[in-house]
Design an enzyme around this catalytic site. Structure first.
Site, PDB file in Angstrom:
ATOM      1  N   SER A 173       3.792  24.906   6.440  1.00 38.91           N
ATOM      2  CA  SER A 173       5.090  25.451   6.042  1.00 38.91           C
ATOM      3  C   SER A 173       4.828  26.436   4.917  1.00 38.91           C
ATOM      4  O   SER A 173       4.317  26.050   3.857  1.00 38.91           O
ATOM      5  CB  SER A 173       5.994  24.313   5.561  1.00 38.91           C
ATOM      6  OG  SER A 173       7.200  24.837   5.043  1.00 38.91           O
ATOM      7  N   LYS A 202       5.058  27.866  10.094  1.00 40.65           N
ATOM      8  CA  LYS A 202       6.493  27.866   9.802  1.00 40.65           C
ATOM      9  C   LYS A 202       6.714  28.744   8.582  1.00 40.65           C
ATOM     10  O   LYS A 202       6.033  28.613   7.576  1.00 40.65           O
ATOM     11  CB  LYS A 202       6.947  26.435   9.540  1.00 40.65           C
ATOM     12  CG  LYS A 202       8.254  26.275   8.782  1.00 40.65           C
ATOM     13  CD  LYS A 202       8.731  24.823   8.838  1.00 40.65           C
ATOM     14  CE  LYS A 202       9.377  24.383   7.550  1.00 40.65           C
ATOM     15  NZ  LYS A 202       9.755  22.960   7.564  1.00 40.65           N
ATOM     16  N   LYS A 215       9.527  30.184   5.794  1.00 43.24           N
ATOM     17  CA  LYS A 215      10.864  30.016   5.226  1.00 43.24           C
ATOM     18  C   LYS A 215      11.572  31.366   5.313  1.00 43.24           C
ATOM     19  O   LYS A 215      10.949  32.421   5.049  1.00 43.24           O
ATOM     20  CB  LYS A 215      10.760  29.584   3.762  1.00 43.24           C
ATOM     21  CG  LYS A 215      10.161  28.193   3.595  1.00 43.24           C
ATOM     22  CD  LYS A 215      11.141  27.122   4.010  1.00 43.24           C
ATOM     23  CE  LYS A 215      10.601  25.741   3.699  1.00 43.24           C
ATOM     24  NZ  LYS A 215      11.513  24.659   4.100  1.00 43.24           N
ATOM     25  N   ASP A 272      12.364  28.384   9.041  1.00 42.75           N
ATOM     26  CA  ASP A 272      13.204  27.349   8.417  1.00 42.75           C
ATOM     27  C   ASP A 272      14.113  28.003   7.386  1.00 42.75           C
ATOM     28  O   ASP A 272      13.640  28.618   6.424  1.00 42.75           O
ATOM     29  CB  ASP A 272      12.311  26.289   7.744  1.00 42.75           C
ATOM     30  CG  ASP A 272      13.111  25.111   7.167  1.00 42.75           C
ATOM     31  OD1 ASP A 272      14.355  25.118   7.266  1.00 42.75           O
ATOM     32  OD2 ASP A 272      12.467  24.189   6.631  1.00 42.75           O
ATOM     33  N   GLU A 297      14.833  26.219  12.206  1.00 39.61           N
ATOM     34  CA  GLU A 297      15.146  24.947  11.555  1.00 39.61           C
ATOM     35  C   GLU A 297      16.339  25.095  10.609  1.00 39.61           C
ATOM     36  O   GLU A 297      16.368  26.012   9.776  1.00 39.61           O
ATOM     37  CB  GLU A 297      13.899  24.485  10.789  1.00 39.61           C
ATOM     38  CG  GLU A 297      14.000  23.108  10.159  1.00 39.61           C
ATOM     39  CD  GLU A 297      12.679  22.698   9.496  1.00 39.61           C
ATOM     40  OE1 GLU A 297      11.634  23.311   9.800  1.00 39.61           O
ATOM     41  OE2 GLU A 297      12.704  21.774   8.662  1.00 39.61           O
ATOM     42  N   ASP A 348      17.087  19.452  10.373  1.00 37.49           N
ATOM     43  CA  ASP A 348      16.361  18.757   9.308  1.00 37.49           C
ATOM     44  C   ASP A 348      17.406  18.054   8.434  1.00 37.49           C
ATOM     45  O   ASP A 348      17.757  16.887   8.672  1.00 37.49           O
ATOM     46  CB  ASP A 348      15.516  19.790   8.530  1.00 37.49           C
ATOM     47  CG  ASP A 348      14.819  19.231   7.293  1.00 37.49           C
ATOM     48  OD1 ASP A 348      15.055  18.072   6.928  1.00 37.49           O
ATOM     49  OD2 ASP A 348      14.028  19.976   6.657  1.00 37.49           O
ATOM     50  N   LYS A 356      11.954  13.154   8.570  1.00 37.15           N
ATOM     51  CA  LYS A 356      11.356  12.949   7.245  1.00 37.15           C
ATOM     52  C   LYS A 356      11.685  11.534   6.803  1.00 37.15           C
ATOM     53  O   LYS A 356      12.861  11.143   6.802  1.00 37.15           O
ATOM     54  CB  LYS A 356      11.928  13.944   6.227  1.00 37.15           C
ATOM     55  CG  LYS A 356      11.477  15.380   6.452  1.00 37.15           C
ATOM     56  CD  LYS A 356      12.071  16.302   5.419  1.00 37.15           C
ATOM     57  CE  LYS A 356      11.599  17.737   5.662  1.00 37.15           C
ATOM     58  NZ  LYS A 356      12.385  18.702   4.850  1.00 37.15           N
ATOM     59  N   GLY A 372       7.811  17.587   5.855  1.00 38.10           N
ATOM     60  CA  GLY A 372       7.162  17.273   4.586  1.00 38.10           C
ATOM     61  C   GLY A 372       8.059  17.627   3.421  1.00 38.10           C
ATOM     62  O   GLY A 372       9.028  18.387   3.576  1.00 38.10           O
TER      63      GLY A 372
HETATM   64  O1  OSB Z   1      12.914  22.024   4.605  1.00 41.41           O
HETATM   65  O2  OSB Z   1      11.089  21.289   5.349  1.00 41.41           O
HETATM   66  C1  OSB Z   1      11.780  21.631   4.394  1.00 41.41           C
HETATM   67  C2  OSB Z   1       9.717  21.489   1.173  1.00 41.41           C
HETATM   68  C3  OSB Z   1      10.666  21.062   0.276  1.00 41.41           C
HETATM   69  C4  OSB Z   1      11.957  20.886   0.706  1.00 41.41           C
HETATM   70  C5  OSB Z   1      12.301  21.097   2.047  1.00 41.41           C
HETATM   71  C6  OSB Z   1      11.342  21.491   2.957  1.00 41.41           C
HETATM   72  C7  OSB Z   1      10.041  21.729   2.498  1.00 41.41           C
HETATM   73  C8  OSB Z   1       8.977  22.237   3.353  1.00 41.41           C
HETATM   74  C9  OSB Z   1       7.572  21.953   2.925  1.00 41.41           C
HETATM   75  O3  OSB Z   1       9.163  22.927   4.315  1.00 41.41           O
HETATM   76  C10 OSB Z   1       6.873  20.970   3.775  1.00 41.41           C
HETATM   77  C11 OSB Z   1       5.561  20.588   3.150  1.00 41.41           C
HETATM   78  O4  OSB Z   1       4.653  21.414   3.189  1.00 41.41           O
HETATM   79  O5  OSB Z   1       5.455  19.469   2.612  1.00 41.41           O
HETATM   80 MG    MG Z   2      13.304  22.039   6.652  1.00 42.12          MG
END
Ligand code: OSB
Ligand code: MG
Length: 371
Positions: A138, A164, A166, A191, A216, A241, A265, A293
């Site tokens: 991510s 992925k 953001k 995401d 996402e 999510d 999660k 995560g």
């Molecule tokens: O939306 O998946 C998410 C991190 C913090 C809060 C929300 C998210 C995330 C990540 C990171 O996408 C996932 C990771 O690398 O642990």
């Molecule tokens: Mg997410």
């Protein structure tokens, strides 16, 4: 063989990230997290509360989690006879929300039960469907598109199976166009962490052109119905999510066609019992899942690996190597990815890794014992 928790130890630890992580709701430079140790008959189980530093991903944050675990979660479990870790989650039924606080303790009891039985955690939860979990990364929002391209190049070279990115309004179509031009064949997804509304449907529809695996959580964190309307307009599958906090939410979202994929999660749904239920509901409806995560330390990461060994975790998740997050891991051995973009499911007892106690003590900023 029933058991009871004699003592619950809370710790707050601060760990700087090797690189800041930016989502549509803000930047994180340093994690500030709550760890939960449950003690029974001299054996310990460990869990991590996955709440962020601010109440931006959901309503929870480090400080709220500390108070909720200390004042509401721990007292409901302490010295109460338990047959299995499955008996823990029902004890929280009167606590509204705060699933990450509840989950931090719940997963610790699963770890404890696995250690009591001298078996790996993945076996206790009914996982072990695979010996290696497929791993993706991510990537937070970067300062420039060139930075995005550079980071993707690096993670692909490391072997990760999917990327992925953001996104948020203004850092979406243009960034994705550049990425797709440069990497036309990779497994790619985006995401939004709830950065859009239905009024942005045209903009989100334009992302279909990039044949993403999924988009996402484009819309509000608590809004399943608007996702139904959006999904009907998109070719790209929506992955929920934030919206999915229980198996019931998963069932509703699937029934209404709000999404084609669900990210699970542990913290968001309150621990293993509910995560397994979400997994099972999705499996019954042929909805694939993957493990999300929350920038976890090695302890939360290890729990995620066990979870992702359940059979319906068929898509690469966000669980990747320790070194992507930390200069030094909370474990004696960092969690590593293989060159083919997987992480081995550990064969050891409990969550399968050893905590580096001297290091843990050195980064602990607060401790409290609940008896
Ligand atoms: O939306 O998946 C998410 C991190 C913090 C809060 C929300 C998210 C995330 C990540 C990171 O996408 C996932 C990771 O690398 O642990
Ligand atoms: Mg997410």
């Amino acid at each position: 063989m029933s058991f009871q928790i004699d003592e619950i130890r809370l710790r707050q630890v601060k760990m700087p990230l090797v690189h800041f992580f930016e989502t549509s709701f803000g930047r994180t430079y340093e994690r500030d997290m709550v760890l939960v140790e449950v003690v029974s008959d001299g054996l310990s189980g460990w869990g991590e509360v996955t709440a962020g530093e601010n109440p931006f991903y959901n309503e929870e944050w480090t400080e709220s989690a500390w108070m909720i675990v200390r004042d509401y979660v721990a007292p409901r479990v302490l010295r109460h006879p338990l047959e299995t870790a499955r008996d823990v989650a029902p004890r929280f039924k009167h606590i509204r929300g705060h699933k990450m606080a509840c989950g931090g303790l719940e997963v610790a009891v699963w770890d404890l039960e696995a250690r009591r039985k001298n078996i790996p955690l993945h076996q206790l939860i009914g996982g072990g469907a695979r010996t290696e979990i497929p791993s993706g990364v991510s990537l937070g929002i970067q300062d420039t598109v060139d930075d995005v391209l550079r980071v993707i190049e690096k993670e692909l070279a490391a072997g990760y199976q999917r990327i992925k990115m953001k996104i948020k309004p203004g850092r979406d179509i243009e960034d994705l166009r550049e990425v797709r031009k440069r990497f036309p064949h990779i497994k790619l997804m985006a995401d939004a962490n709830s950065a859009y509304t239905l009024q942005d449907a045209d903009r989100l529809q334009a992302l279909d052109e990039f044949y993403l695996m999924m988009i996402e959580q484009p819309l509000a964190h608590d809004e399943i119905i608007d996702h139904v309307e959006l999904q009907a307009r998109l070719q790209t599958p929506i992955c929920l999510d934030e919206c999915i906090r229980s198996a019931h939410h998963a069932e509703q979202a699937i029934r209404l066609h709000a999404c084609g994929i669900i990210n699970i999660k542990l913290g968001r749904v309150g621990g293993f019992s509910e995560a397994i239920k979400v997994h099972d509901v999705c499996q019954q409806h042929n909805i694939p899942v993957w493990c999300g995560g929350m920038l976890e330390s090695g302890i939360g990461r290890a729990h995620n690996i066990a979870l992702a060994s359940l059979s319906n975790f068929v898509l690469p998740g966000d669980v990747s190597a320790s070194q992507r997050y930390w200069k030094r891991e909370l474990l004696t051995q960092p969690i590593e990815a293989t060159p083919h973009g997987t992480i081995a499911v550990p064969a050891g007892v409990g969550f399968g890794f050893d905590i580096d106690f001297p290091f843990l003590d050195s980064i602990t900023v607060r401790q409290e014992i609940v008896r």
